[in-house]
Design an enzyme around this catalytic site. Structure first.
Site, mmCIF file in Angstrom:
data_model
loop_
_atom_site.group_PDB
_atom_site.id
_atom_site.type_symbol
_atom_site.label_atom_id
_atom_site.label_comp_id
_atom_site.label_asym_id
_atom_site.label_seq_id
_atom_site.Cartn_x
_atom_site.Cartn_y
_atom_site.Cartn_z
ATOM 1 N N HIS A 71 0.294 5.766 1.006
ATOM 2 C CA HIS A 71 -0.593 6.789 1.552
ATOM 3 C C HIS A 71 0.222 8.040 1.811
ATOM 4 O O HIS A 71 1.462 7.997 1.813
ATOM 5 C CB HIS A 71 -1.284 6.296 2.833
ATOM 6 C CG HIS A 71 -0.428 5.393 3.669
ATOM 7 N ND1 HIS A 71 0.728 5.816 4.276
ATOM 8 C CD2 HIS A 71 -0.520 4.057 3.954
ATOM 9 C CE1 HIS A 71 1.282 4.798 4.916
ATOM 10 N NE2 HIS A 71 0.556 3.704 4.727
ATOM 11 N N CYS A 74 5.313 0.684 15.056
ATOM 12 C CA CYS A 74 5.038 1.596 13.946
ATOM 13 C C CYS A 74 4.360 2.840 14.494
ATOM 14 O O CYS A 74 3.309 2.765 15.124
ATOM 15 C CB CYS A 74 4.142 0.919 12.911
ATOM 16 S SG CYS A 74 3.701 2.011 11.538
ATOM 17 N N GLU A 90 0.844 -1.210 0.000
ATOM 18 C CA GLU A 90 0.000 0.000 0.000
ATOM 19 C C GLU A 90 0.869 1.246 0.000
ATOM 20 O O GLU A 90 2.089 1.176 0.167
ATOM 21 C CB GLU A 90 -0.890 0.009 1.258
ATOM 22 C CG GLU A 90 -0.060 0.064 2.548
ATOM 23 C CD GLU A 90 -0.869 0.099 3.836
ATOM 24 O OE1 GLU A 90 -1.991 -0.444 3.850
ATOM 25 O OE2 GLU A 90 -0.358 0.668 4.816
ATOM 26 N N HIS A 145 4.879 0.281 0.094
ATOM 27 C CA HIS A 145 5.617 -0.436 1.130
ATOM 28 C C HIS A 145 4.904 -1.727 1.504
ATOM 29 O O HIS A 145 3.677 -1.827 1.418
ATOM 30 C CB HIS A 145 5.831 0.432 2.378
ATOM 31 C CG HIS A 145 4.584 0.992 2.976
ATOM 32 N ND1 HIS A 145 3.925 2.068 2.404
ATOM 33 C CD2 HIS A 145 3.856 0.642 4.067
ATOM 34 C CE1 HIS A 145 2.861 2.358 3.134
ATOM 35 N NE2 HIS A 145 2.782 1.491 4.151
ATOM 36 N N HIS A 188 5.315 6.503 7.979
ATOM 37 C CA HIS A 188 5.513 5.533 9.049
ATOM 38 C C HIS A 188 6.949 5.631 9.553
ATOM 39 O O HIS A 188 7.883 5.801 8.759
ATOM 40 C CB HIS A 188 5.377 4.084 8.544
ATOM 41 C CG HIS A 188 4.000 3.674 8.140
ATOM 42 N ND1 HIS A 188 2.876 3.943 8.855
ATOM 43 C CD2 HIS A 188 3.581 2.957 7.073
ATOM 44 C CE1 HIS A 188 1.819 3.425 8.263
ATOM 45 N NE2 HIS A 188 2.220 2.815 7.161
HETATM 46 MN MN MN Z 1 1.133 1.691 5.585
#
Ligand code: MN
Length: 155
Positions: free
Chosen positions: A71, A123, A69, A109, A75
């Site tokens: 975004h 995370c 995914e 990732h 992270h």
């Molecule tokens: Mn992610």
């Protein structure tokens, strides 16, 4: 004082089969069927409105993987235990305990556990964040143009 009764401290249980912290609920990684993933659990360790962020612990079972995914939100990842590999952007790297991974905005990732070891990681994310985007067939074809990426990707 019994730490298990503490309002401020969660004891860590490294030897438990369900690796984790006392009193921290083990959640499904994502709603089943919402995105492809395999054998991942999630625990939210810290989440207060004042932080503006959330610290989660994810555990990927041997042979499992997170969703491929991307975004807008970023992270910050610290591998706590086990080993595996990570795909970030056009890079695939072997990772193990205490390695750090930074996932920049809008960058593909995916985290994978080794076949014979789990991959557990912290995370850090913003509390307010956009929904992950999944790769289209065209995105996947473009990513798989690189043989190392093609070999690494799990869907
Ligand atoms: Mn992610």
């Amino acid at each position: 004082m019994d730490l298990q009764e503490s309002a401020y401290t969660r004891s860590f249980r490294p030897d438990d089969e369900a690796f984790g912290w006392d009193g921290v609920e083990v959640l499904a990684y994502k709603v089943d069927g919402s995105a492809p993933f395999r054998a991942v659990t999630r625990q939210v360790l810290f989440e207060e409105a004042e932080h503006g962020c959330q610290l989660r612990y994810f555990e990927v079972s041997p042979g499992g993987h997170t969703t491929l995914e991307r975004h807008q939100h970023v992270h910050a990842v610290l591998i706590l235990r086990g080993r595996g590999s990570v795909l970030i952007g056009s890079e695939v790297r072997e990772i193990g305990e205490h390695d750090l991974c930074s996932v920049p905005p809008l960058t593909w990732h995916q985290f994978r556990a080794a076949d014979d070891a789990p991959l557990g990681f912290l995370c850090l994310v913003s509390s307010e964040r956009d929904r992950p985007q999944l790769p289209s067939d065209e995105d996947l074809a473009a990513l798989r143009a690189d043989p190392a990426m093609a070999q690494a990707i799990r869907t």
